[in-house]
Design a protein around this motif. Sequence first.
Motif, short mmCIF file in Angstrom:
data_model
loop_
_atom_site.label_atom_id
_atom_site.label_comp_id
_atom_site.label_asym_id
_atom_site.label_seq_id
_atom_site.Cartn_x
_atom_site.Cartn_y
_atom_site.Cartn_z
N VAL B 426 0.86 -1.18 0.00
CA VAL B 426 0.00 0.00 0.00
C VAL B 426 0.90 1.23 0.00
CG1 VAL B 426 -1.78 1.31 1.21
CG2 VAL B 426 -1.86 -1.18 1.24
N ASP B 427 0.70 2.10 -0.99
CA ASP B 427 1.51 3.31 -1.12
C ASP B 427 3.00 2.97 -1.13
OD1 ASP B 427 0.50 5.91 -1.53
OD2 ASP B 427 1.32 6.60 0.38
N GLY B 428 3.32 1.82 -1.72
CA GLY B 428 4.70 1.41 -1.86
C GLY B 428 5.30 0.69 -0.67
N GLU B 429 4.54 0.56 0.40
CA GLU B 429 5.04 -0.16 1.58
C GLU B 429 4.50 -1.59 1.59
OE1 GLU B 429 4.00 1.62 5.35
OE2 GLU B 429 4.40 -0.27 6.42
N VAL B 430 5.38 -2.54 1.88
CA VAL B 430 4.95 -3.93 1.98
C VAL B 430 4.28 -4.11 3.34
CG1 VAL B 430 5.66 -6.36 1.96
CG2 VAL B 430 6.84 -4.70 0.51
N VAL B 431 2.94 -4.15 3.33
CA VAL B 431 2.20 -4.26 4.60
C VAL B 431 1.79 -5.70 4.90
CG1 VAL B 431 1.40 -1.88 4.52
CG2 VAL B 431 -0.01 -3.69 3.51
N VAL B 432 1.84 -6.57 3.88
CA VAL B 432 1.65 -8.02 4.09
C VAL B 432 2.79 -8.71 3.37
CG1 VAL B 432 0.21 -10.03 3.59
CG2 VAL B 432 -0.87 -7.87 4.25
N ARG B 433 3.48 -9.59 4.07
CA ARG B 433 4.60 -10.32 3.48
C ARG B 433 4.43 -11.79 3.80
NH1 ARG B 433 10.44 -8.76 2.23
NH2 ARG B 433 10.98 -10.57 0.96
N ASP B 434 4.41 -12.63 2.76
CA ASP B 434 4.20 -14.08 2.96
C ASP B 434 2.97 -14.36 3.81
OD1 ASP B 434 6.43 -14.74 1.43
OD2 ASP B 434 7.76 -14.69 3.17
N GLY B 435 1.91 -13.62 3.55
CA GLY B 435 0.63 -13.89 4.22
C GLY B 435 0.52 -13.36 5.64
N ARG B 436 1.50 -12.56 6.08
CA ARG B 436 1.44 -12.02 7.44
C ARG B 436 1.60 -10.51 7.43
NH1 ARG B 436 1.89 -16.07 11.06
NH2 ARG B 436 2.49 -18.07 10.15
N SER B 437 0.89 -9.87 8.34
CA SER B 437 1.00 -8.42 8.46
C SER B 437 2.40 -8.05 8.94
CB SER B 437 -0.03 -7.90 9.46
OG SER B 437 0.18 -6.51 9.69
N THR B 438 2.97 -7.01 8.31
CA THR B 438 4.26 -6.49 8.79
C THR B 438 4.06 -5.43 9.86
OG1 THR B 438 4.27 -4.78 7.08
CG2 THR B 438 5.32 -6.87 6.52
N ARG B 439 2.80 -5.08 10.15
CA ARG B 439 2.52 -3.95 11.04
C ARG B 439 1.77 -4.33 12.31
NH1 ARG B 439 0.93 1.56 9.24
NH2 ARG B 439 2.51 2.30 7.77
N VAL B 440 0.93 -5.35 12.24
CA VAL B 440 0.04 -5.66 13.36
C VAL B 440 0.52 -6.90 14.10
CG1 VAL B 440 -2.33 -6.29 13.98
CG2 VAL B 440 -1.92 -4.65 12.12
N ASP B 441 0.52 -6.85 15.44
CA ASP B 441 0.76 -8.04 16.26
C ASP B 441 -0.55 -8.83 16.25
OD1 ASP B 441 0.88 -9.94 18.28
OD2 ASP B 441 2.01 -8.63 19.64
N THR B 442 -0.66 -9.77 15.32
CA THR B 442 -1.96 -10.40 15.04
C THR B 442 -2.49 -11.18 16.24
OG1 THR B 442 -1.42 -10.50 12.69
CG2 THR B 442 -3.18 -11.96 13.45
N ALA B 443 -1.65 -11.95 16.90
CA ALA B 443 -2.14 -12.76 18.03
C ALA B 443 -2.71 -11.87 19.12
CB ALA B 443 -1.01 -13.63 18.57
N ASP B 444 -2.01 -10.79 19.40
CA ASP B 444 -2.49 -9.85 20.43
C ASP B 444 -3.81 -9.22 20.00
OD1 ASP B 444 -2.11 -7.95 22.77
OD2 ASP B 444 -2.16 -6.55 21.08
N LEU B 445 -3.89 -8.82 18.74
CA LEU B 445 -5.11 -8.18 18.24
C LEU B 445 -6.30 -9.14 18.33
CD1 LEU B 445 -6.25 -5.61 16.65
CD2 LEU B 445 -6.08 -7.09 14.64
N LEU B 446 -6.09 -10.39 17.92
CA LEU B 446 -7.19 -11.36 17.96
C LEU B 446 -7.66 -11.60 19.39
CD1 LEU B 446 -6.22 -14.00 15.22
CD2 LEU B 446 -7.46 -11.84 14.99
N ALA B 447 -6.72 -11.65 20.32
CA ALA B 447 -7.10 -11.85 21.73
C ALA B 447 -7.95 -10.68 22.23
CB ALA B 447 -5.84 -12.02 22.58
N ARG B 448 -7.54 -9.47 21.87
CA ARG B 448 -8.32 -8.30 22.31
C ARG B 448 -9.69 -8.27 21.65
NH1 ARG B 448 -6.05 -3.24 21.15
NH2 ARG B 448 -4.54 -4.12 19.68
N ALA B 449 -9.74 -8.66 20.38
CA ALA B 449 -11.03 -8.68 19.67
C ALA B 449 -11.97 -9.72 20.27
CB ALA B 449 -10.80 -8.98 18.18
N ARG B 450 -11.43 -10.88 20.67
CA ARG B 450 -12.27 -11.91 21.30
C ARG B 450 -12.84 -11.39 22.62
NH1 ARG B 450 -7.85 -15.38 20.22
NH2 ARG B 450 -8.22 -16.19 18.13
N ALA B 451 -12.01 -10.73 23.39
CA ALA B 451 -12.47 -10.25 24.70
C ALA B 451 -13.57 -9.20 24.54
CB ALA B 451 -11.28 -9.68 25.48
N ARG B 452 -13.35 -8.26 23.63
CA ARG B 452 -14.35 -7.21 23.45
C ARG B 452 -15.58 -7.77 22.75
NH1 ARG B 452 -16.11 -3.42 26.27
NH2 ARG B 452 -16.50 -1.39 25.28
#
Lengths: 463, 463
Positions: B426-452
């Motif tokens: 996006v805008d020249g930045e690799v934000v997903v690499r090999d199927g994983r976000s380069t920006r978001v701590d996915t496990a932490d995000l999913l845990a917070r989303a489950r709780a909320r």
Amino acid sequence: MGTVVIHQASYVVTVDPSDTVLRDVDVVVEDGVITEVGDARVGPPPRRPTEAAPEPGVTELDGRGRLVMPGLVNLHTHLPMTLLRGLAEDVDLQGFLTRVWAAEGAVMDPATVELGATLGALESLLGGCTTQLDMYFHHAAAHRGAVAAGSRHVIGPVFLDGPGPDGLAWEQRLALLRSWPGELLDIGGPDVPVSAMPHATYTCSPEHLAEVAAVLHEALGETDLDAPPQHPLLTTHVSENAAENADVRERHGASPVEILDRAGWLTGHVPVVAGHGVHLSASDRARLARAGAAVAHCAGSNQKLASGALPWVDVHDAGVRLGIGTDGCSSSNDLDMWQAMRQAALLARLTSGRPDVASAHEVLRAATLEGARALGLGDVIGSVEPGKRGDLVLVDLERPHLTPVHDVHALLVFAAGRADVTDVLVDGEVVVRDGRSTRVDTADLLARARARGAEARAAAEAT
Amino acid sequence: MGTVVIHQASYVVTVDPSDTVLRDVDVVVEDGVITEVGDARVGPPPRRPTEAAPEPGVTELDGRGRLVMPGLVNLHTHLPMTLLRGLAEDVDLQGFLTRVWAAEGAVMDPATVELGATLGALESLLGGCTTQLDMYFHHAAAHRGAVAAGSRHVIGPVFLDGPGPDGLAWEQRLALLRSWPGELLDIGGPDVPVSAMPHATYTCSPEHLAEVAAVLHEALGETDLDAPPQHPLLTTHVSENAAENADVRERHGASPVEILDRAGWLTGHVPVVAGHGVHLSASDRARLARAGAAVAHCAGSNQKLASGALPWVDVHDAGVRLGIGTDGCSSSNDLDMWQAMRQAALLARLTSGRPDVASAHEVLRAATLEGARALGLGDVIGSVEPGKRGDLVLVDLERPHLTPVHDVHALLVFAAGRADVTDVLVDGEVVVRDGRSTRVDTADLLARARARGAEARAAAEAT
């Protein structure tokens, strides 16, 4: 065959009669049979593996963060046509058939059919579809190809009044059916019905349809046509589009379902699967329901070819068993049963104008247990219950598009997809592990499919 | 920002004016801008990296066996509602709204909106959708959340005559719009229009709709309403179902589009996106076409809620720009633009009765370049051409369901899916690499989303 233990599955969507969902339980499969689902089990206590010392012959799968469900049943497809996917796009139906038939005539020999069936079975299994009701010429080659990938693959001889791409005469087709039970045993693979597959009521005469049913009985050692033979299946294309209905009525003064009834197919002694069934009258539906016959609903193909929209609620309420199919890749382009489930649920709401029909429960059941029942395999597969064969799928829930989990059935039908499948068991064997086939050399297979596909394309483009 | 070089992409589906497909070429993005696509390039010669010594600031991606295409543009969604997916299933529309509104009222504070938007943007990006036209309360929080994941995220203040879940008065909403251009700059992220988002013509009066358009001009420093301001956007829900049309006609004696026209929205000076547009009259279509306005077609949501079926061919032939949207996860359950493309193509064939309409070319263009144009970003994104910003997606073709390749456009629309996306820029930045976000701590995000999410469910179940 050994034991497979799925430890602490976060969810087990059983598709049992109560639609039970279990949380944080083990599932055990021993020698091909599900012996334990949570607290429920059959047989002696399992040889419980431990983390410290796994026993020989025991495969352990981590179920934490994962969902276990029955393998999906694709109730209408043509696996070898994977080699032709995308070969006839953006053309009308006549252009489509011209291109596809040219390609089939040029390349679809038994070796190519076997290759295409392995590719189709591999795609199916990676996506959690463990059983396919297939229909294609050179059926024995297709069966060898699909069984090699580990699939519970249902097929049988195809019948046409005319010669067809394989150039066979009618008597030769009947001979293929007579020898099919023995060949099935020779090829091996998971238990499936012995099937006969006349193409359609516009390509097979009523007399021929009756003859196929009689020879199927005979091939299974049952000469009394009023008695049910062991493990048979009849399938054909039925009322796929309006032109087909008009054609059959002009030839025979009856609907396709009425022709099947006249041909003795709808006695209830033999499972019958009607492929598509888009344009059924109320009378047609009643006839199918009385016979316990099933319709294989292919929502994607029916829309892509503008064949029409099956009215799910009307068919369901008439008491007709509904299963889900993808059709072949030359008309629907892939074999994704998750797509097919979602499309079926969406189309049912559109055709009925009601958002509260074709629930996720109902559609998931159609794609599993109802499909199994349609094949006469309702006691064998289709749900996660002790005593059934181990056709199971593990789905990884630790993904953004599956978070959070509010309604696990809705999650499966309206949010999950083929790529969420991590592991697949067929008949108790792990045939997909961590998203990869344990049986097929995938890179080699794809290279061979590309090479043969290029030859098919050259043939289509020469027309 | 550095350079990204995609080496030897097997296919580049450019979506340029000629729908060019290139084979085995490099794509280079420098400081956010596409500078080279095969032989075509702008600017000075690229700093070509070598395998022996990659330069600092250069990211190299292997394009062999992969396809490069423009990022997908989701033209209508509600990202924060990811937290509510599956919360209101198998109920009619009234039951749906009751449950969803209860959950929203209980938990959707700015921090939760930000969390839900990050989750939704992450899901979008992993699936190759680089731009979302979002609409939700607490728009600034949603924007922060989505931009954090790396998304080109378009949003603005939401307007309702009544108080709404955020409890704001009308003047407070206008104040939010006045300050939005400055806030957008403060938050940062890829270039997007300044947007105002009245909910619908049944929740905003015609006078209020006119006032919003005027304040948007003013906020962008343009007091002459007959002159186009810099980079604005107006969007609202339009004719989503028949009941909405009846409601608006009863209130105002006009259709929703006629109301927008009266409110001065259809001058052609400001891009307008009409969400859904299922039930448009011929006159409505002509008005939208004259203004260059776009319809965001959400085939999945429209079917799931039994809202109806947009007649693609009629809308397209009227000259209305068509883009593709998923709608929010509480009504369509995921944000999968591949599903949305396929559903659009299938539904177009069903509604027209023709298998040769809504070609894969046309639908892919709708989901990329036409979506970009609808947002006023047609010169910025939407195709793989030198000079455009680097919003690009890599698709892995080495998969059974994508083999063989006969028609690469049909493969994308009718066989590929979100999980085939490996890398996303996006805008020249690799934000997903090999199927994983380069920006978001996915496990932490999913845990917070489950709780909320659990708190949202508790609120819904208390109703």
